[in-house]
Design a protein around this motif. Structure first.
Motif, PDB file in Angstrom:
ATOM      1  N   HIS A 121       0.799  -1.229   0.000  1.00 39.32           N
ATOM      2  CA  HIS A 121       0.000   0.000   0.000  1.00 39.32           C
ATOM      3  C   HIS A 121       0.833   1.282   0.000  1.00 39.32           C
ATOM      4  CE1 HIS A 121      -3.931  -2.192   1.196  1.00 39.32           C
ATOM      5  NE2 HIS A 121      -3.912  -1.894  -0.085  1.00 39.32           N
ATOM      6  N   GLU A 153       1.875   3.432   3.862  1.00 45.82           N
ATOM      7  CA  GLU A 153       2.362   2.331   4.686  1.00 45.82           C
ATOM      8  C   GLU A 153       3.877   2.166   4.517  1.00 45.82           C
ATOM      9  OE1 GLU A 153      -0.162  -1.160   4.339  1.00 45.82           O
ATOM     10  OE2 GLU A 153      -1.964   0.080   4.352  1.00 45.82           O
ATOM     11  N   HIS A 163       1.429  -4.959   6.553  1.00 43.16           N
ATOM     12  CA  HIS A 163       0.620  -3.753   6.343  1.00 43.16           C
ATOM     13  C   HIS A 163       0.627  -2.914   7.610  1.00 43.16           C
ATOM     14  CE1 HIS A 163      -1.584  -4.645   2.475  1.00 43.16           C
ATOM     15  NE2 HIS A 163      -1.063  -5.836   2.742  1.00 43.16           N
TER      16      HIS A 163
HETATM   17 ZN   LIG Z   1      -2.339  -2.008   3.722  1.00 41.26          ZN
END
Ligand SMILES: [Zn+2]
Length: 341
Positions: free
Chosen positions: A49, A53, A162
């Motif tokens: 992401h 992130e 994440h």
């Molecule tokens: Zn993510």
């Protein structure tokens, strides 16, 4: 850790190799580090992401640095792959999406597991539950998704990093190996174990796609969106390595295909991940062993598992010609030349 001692005093440390798996839409490399050559492949894949992130990218860089200096912590049975970003364009541009606005963690083919609620779609729920049309025009439409698909195809396990949620969750569909890995990671890191992401429904996610292929697959969500949280995650990766026999499934040799034909797991994964019966047709032959290669014929195409097997980046080759080549083969080969596995 079972490192140097079990390897013997004369053995060199596991090799450390830098790899490039492919490129992003804007041409940035998707690269990583492999430590060790064992058959159980553990992938740590970060920064799907992008910009928001970036702390998962920083974490993966720190893990890379640590294991380059301490390769003996990777057991001989294991290969550890660390991939700091699979969305380098999003990281460079400061966006969650890739460079044409697709959420790479909503773009995978999750339609072949037993859970319809996670099936791929264009309209998706994203960060903070916002609904947007960022799933992509079709499954695995993005070059980054296609690199991921082939990169981890023969993995035992993948840790998809994440941020931020402070928890760890396994593939949505029931998968014992994913659940065991998520629980172990949670315990060692101190993050909360959740059976699934509780904030909204994830469709086309990498963790669900991998779990459906039989890969132990988990998503740790770092507790913050800013810190790499190295201590917690290093402890968790070390715990996974120390318990590899329980947590990293050994590459399986056979698996039952949908039609009842058995084939090596890697051929099955490739067939399934690249479109399954819609693209290849059903399997029409047993596995043919020849010159150390396993070949299986489908109605439309055939697949060959190369001798290098699990250690090659492209262990499966694919070519046109199914039914006609299989018919040709049967005309010229005695029955003893092929065998059911
Ligand atoms: Zn993510």
């Amino acid at each position: 850790m079972p490192p140097a001692a079990s390897r013997g005093a004369q053995s060199p440390p596991p090799p450390v190799v830098e790899l490039t798996f492919g490129a992003s839409l804007q041409g940035r490399p998707l690269s990583g580090t492999r430590i060790g050559v064992g058959p159980r492949k553990l992938f740590v894949v970060a920064n799907t992401h992008g910009g928001p992130e970036a702390n998962t990218y920083q974490l993966a860089l720190a893990l890379q640095e640590y294991f380059r200096l301490n390769p003996d912590e990777v057991p001989p049975e294991v290969s550890l792959y660390i991939v700091p970003t699979v969305n380098p364009d999003g990281l460079a541009l400061g966006t969650r999406f890739n460079s044409r606005g697709v959420d790479l963690n909503r773009n995978m083919d999750t339609n072949f597991d037993d859970c319809p609620e996670n099936d791929w779609r264009t309209t998706v729920e994203g960060a903070y539950g916002y609904v947007s049309d960022t799933g992509g025009p079709f499954v695995e439409s993005e070059p980054e998704s296609q690199v991921v698909r082939d990169m981890v195809l023969d993995a035992s396990a993948v840790i998809w990093l994440h941020s931020s949620g402070g928890d760890v969750f396994p593939a949505l569909c029931e998968h014992a190996a994913s659940i065991a890995l998520a629980q172990a990671y949670a315990q060692a890191s101190g993050y909360r174990y959740d059976r699934f992401w509780i904030n909204y429904n994830i469709t086309g996610g990498m963790h669900d796609w991998a779990g459906a292929l039989g890969i132990a697959s988990i998503t740790p969500e770092l507790a913050t969106g800013t810190e790499p949280e190295l201590a917690a995650n290093l402890a968790a990766v070390q715990a996974v390595l120390a318990n590899y026999e329980r947590l990293l499934p050994a590459p399986s040799t056979t698996i039952e295909a949908a039609s009842g034909v058995e084939m090596p797991a890697l051929l099955w994964r490739y067939w399934r991940a690249h479109g399954g019966p819609d693209w290849f047709g059903p399997p029409i032959s047993p596995v043919v062993q020849s010159n150390g290669r396993a070949t299986i014929y489908f109605a439309e195409q055939h697949l060959v598992l190369t001798p290098e097997g699990a250690d090659a980046l492209q262990p499966v080759q694919r070519a046109d010609g199914g039914q006609e080549l299989w018919t040709e083969y049967l005309l010229h080969a005695p029955e003893s030349a092929y065998q059911l596995r």
